[in-house]
Design a protein around this motif. Structure first.
Motif, mmCIF file in Angstrom:
data_model
loop_
_atom_site.group_PDB
_atom_site.id
_atom_site.type_symbol
_atom_site.label_atom_id
_atom_site.label_comp_id
_atom_site.label_asym_id
_atom_site.label_seq_id
_atom_site.Cartn_x
_atom_site.Cartn_y
_atom_site.Cartn_z
ATOM 1 N N LYS A 97 0.864 -1.175 0.000
ATOM 2 C CA LYS A 97 0.000 0.000 0.000
ATOM 3 C C LYS A 97 0.903 1.227 0.000
ATOM 4 C CE LYS A 97 -3.528 2.481 2.634
ATOM 5 N NZ LYS A 97 -4.382 2.493 3.853
ATOM 6 N N LEU A 98 0.596 2.190 -0.855
ATOM 7 C CA LEU A 98 1.475 3.350 -0.983
ATOM 8 C C LEU A 98 1.132 4.434 0.025
ATOM 9 C CD1 LEU A 98 1.863 3.765 -4.843
ATOM 10 C CD2 LEU A 98 2.957 2.152 -3.271
ATOM 11 N N GLU A 99 2.172 5.003 0.602
ATOM 12 C CA GLU A 99 2.048 6.157 1.487
ATOM 13 C C GLU A 99 2.609 7.362 0.743
ATOM 14 O OE1 GLU A 99 0.549 5.970 4.322
ATOM 15 O OE2 GLU A 99 0.426 3.773 4.512
ATOM 16 N N TRP A 100 2.063 8.521 1.006
ATOM 17 C CA TRP A 100 2.475 9.715 0.269
ATOM 18 C C TRP A 100 3.246 10.710 1.124
ATOM 19 C CZ3 TRP A 100 1.895 9.019 -4.764
ATOM 20 C CH2 TRP A 100 0.901 8.146 -5.210
ATOM 21 N N SER A 101 2.625 11.188 2.182
ATOM 22 C CA SER A 101 3.229 12.248 2.984
ATOM 23 C C SER A 101 4.592 11.837 3.547
ATOM 24 C CB SER A 101 2.288 12.621 4.133
ATOM 25 O OG SER A 101 2.838 13.674 4.905
ATOM 26 N N GLY A 102 5.606 12.631 3.211
ATOM 27 C CA GLY A 102 6.935 12.401 3.741
ATOM 28 C C GLY A 102 7.681 11.225 3.127
ATOM 29 N N HIS A 103 7.124 10.622 2.070
ATOM 30 C CA HIS A 103 7.767 9.464 1.449
ATOM 31 C C HIS A 103 8.430 9.855 0.132
ATOM 32 C CE1 HIS A 103 5.378 7.433 4.459
ATOM 33 N NE2 HIS A 103 5.985 6.291 4.173
ATOM 34 N N LEU A 104 9.564 9.190 -0.148
ATOM 35 C CA LEU A 104 10.362 9.510 -1.322
ATOM 36 C C LEU A 104 10.103 8.542 -2.471
ATOM 37 C CD1 LEU A 104 13.840 10.337 0.269
ATOM 38 C CD2 LEU A 104 12.316 11.930 -0.892
ATOM 39 N N TYR A 105 9.883 9.118 -3.649
ATOM 40 C CA TYR A 105 9.622 8.341 -4.862
ATOM 41 C C TYR A 105 10.682 8.651 -5.912
ATOM 42 C CZ TYR A 105 4.833 7.163 -3.370
ATOM 43 O OH TYR A 105 3.735 6.676 -2.708
ATOM 44 N N ILE A 106 10.877 7.685 -6.820
ATOM 45 C CA ILE A 106 11.695 7.924 -7.998
ATOM 46 C C ILE A 106 11.123 7.053 -9.124
ATOM 47 C CG2 ILE A 106 13.427 6.111 -7.700
ATOM 48 C CD1 ILE A 106 15.561 8.241 -8.417
ATOM 49 N N ASN A 120 2.096 16.784 -5.101
ATOM 50 C CA ASN A 120 0.780 17.312 -4.732
ATOM 51 C C ASN A 120 0.108 16.497 -3.632
ATOM 52 O OD1 ASN A 120 0.967 19.391 -6.571
ATOM 53 N ND2 ASN A 120 -0.216 18.366 -8.160
ATOM 54 N N ARG A 121 0.555 15.258 -3.446
ATOM 55 C CA ARG A 121 -0.011 14.402 -2.402
ATOM 56 C C ARG A 121 0.845 14.386 -1.143
ATOM 57 N NH1 ARG A 121 -2.279 13.064 -6.879
ATOM 58 N NH2 ARG A 121 -4.251 11.919 -6.984
ATOM 59 N N GLY A 122 1.856 15.240 -1.116
ATOM 60 C CA GLY A 122 2.680 15.355 0.081
ATOM 61 C C GLY A 122 3.965 14.559 0.052
ATOM 62 N N GLY A 123 4.194 13.838 -1.043
ATOM 63 C CA GLY A 123 5.426 13.080 -1.164
ATOM 64 C C GLY A 123 6.537 13.937 -1.733
ATOM 65 N N ALA A 124 7.675 13.323 -1.990
ATOM 66 C CA ALA A 124 8.818 14.041 -2.545
ATOM 67 C C ALA A 124 9.539 13.138 -3.546
ATOM 68 C CB ALA A 124 9.777 14.469 -1.437
#
Length: 216
Positions: free
Chosen positions: A124-133, A152-156
């Motif tokens: 399950k994906l979390e957005w706030s404060g989580h790093l994506y690439i 826009n969903r709080g991720g980075a």
């Protein structure tokens, strides 16, 4: 080569499927050649767009069609800017099965894989404060649009693969290509870190999109 007027459709010497396959192979070779110097200029992009239009645009191939559509979008204003050139370079690297560190096809021996190293089951994906690439070609759209969705969903967006990364998203269009070429450097690094115990999740774009649209 395309038999536009159907003049040779009954000829034993003319086999459209074989010619299409050769054209697709030629496109892979063109991609490897264009990226060998580490850059793609406007003349090369225009040549490639014209070549695909004449030889392969009739195919129902999602990878070829996406490449052609992106090329058309990039050149619609008559200018291939630096950002578009960098995106096109990465797309062609992916298509040709080469990497930025080893741009020559001869440096990338063919080593087909059977499966993508995706997390199973997908988390399950979390957005706030989580790093994506992101890696590969995204069916959703240009990579900057995908990154904007995360922000826009709080991720980075992570600058590179590291122990701090939470999610590596593998482009949906690129999936078929990964099965026929070596894994990209981002995937390799993420797999190594994951194997060492770092909780990096490697997920498909399909799963990412399902989470974005609330169906996962």
């Amino acid at each position: 080569m395309v038999d536009i007027h159907g003049e040779y459709k009954d000829s034993q010497l003319f086999h459209q499927a074989r010619i299409d396959r050769r054209s697709a192979d030629a496109l892979s070779g063109l991609a490897a050649g264009m990226t060998a110097d580490g850059s793609v200029n406007q003349k090369e992009a225009e040549f490639l767009q014209d070549w695909i239009a004449k030889n392969l645009v009739h195919l129902e191939d999602p990878v070829v069609n996406l490449l052609y559509r992106r090329l058309s979008d990039m050149l619609s204003d008559g200018v291939l800017d630096a950002e578009e050139s960098a995106e096109l370079l990465e797309m062609l690297h992916s298509f040709a099965g080469v990497s930025a560190s080893k741009p020559k096809a001869s440096d990338n021996p063919f080593t087909p894989s059977n499966l993508l190293p995706l997390d199973d089951p997908a988390p399950k994906l979390e957005w706030s404060g989580h790093l994506y690439i992101f890696t590969g070609m995204m069916a959703f759209g240009p990579r900057k649009d995908c990154e904007e969705v995360v922000i826009n969903r709080g991720g980075a967006i992570a600058p590179s693969i590291s122990k701090k990364l939470n999610y590596l998203v593998v482009g949906q269009i690129g999936n078929d290509q990964w099965l026929h070429s070596t894994y990209g450097t981002k995937i390799k690094k993420a797999v190594e870190l994951r194997a060492s115990g770092i909780p990096i999740a490697i997920i498909s774009e399909k799963h990412w999109q399902a989470s974005v649209f609330g169906i996962a």
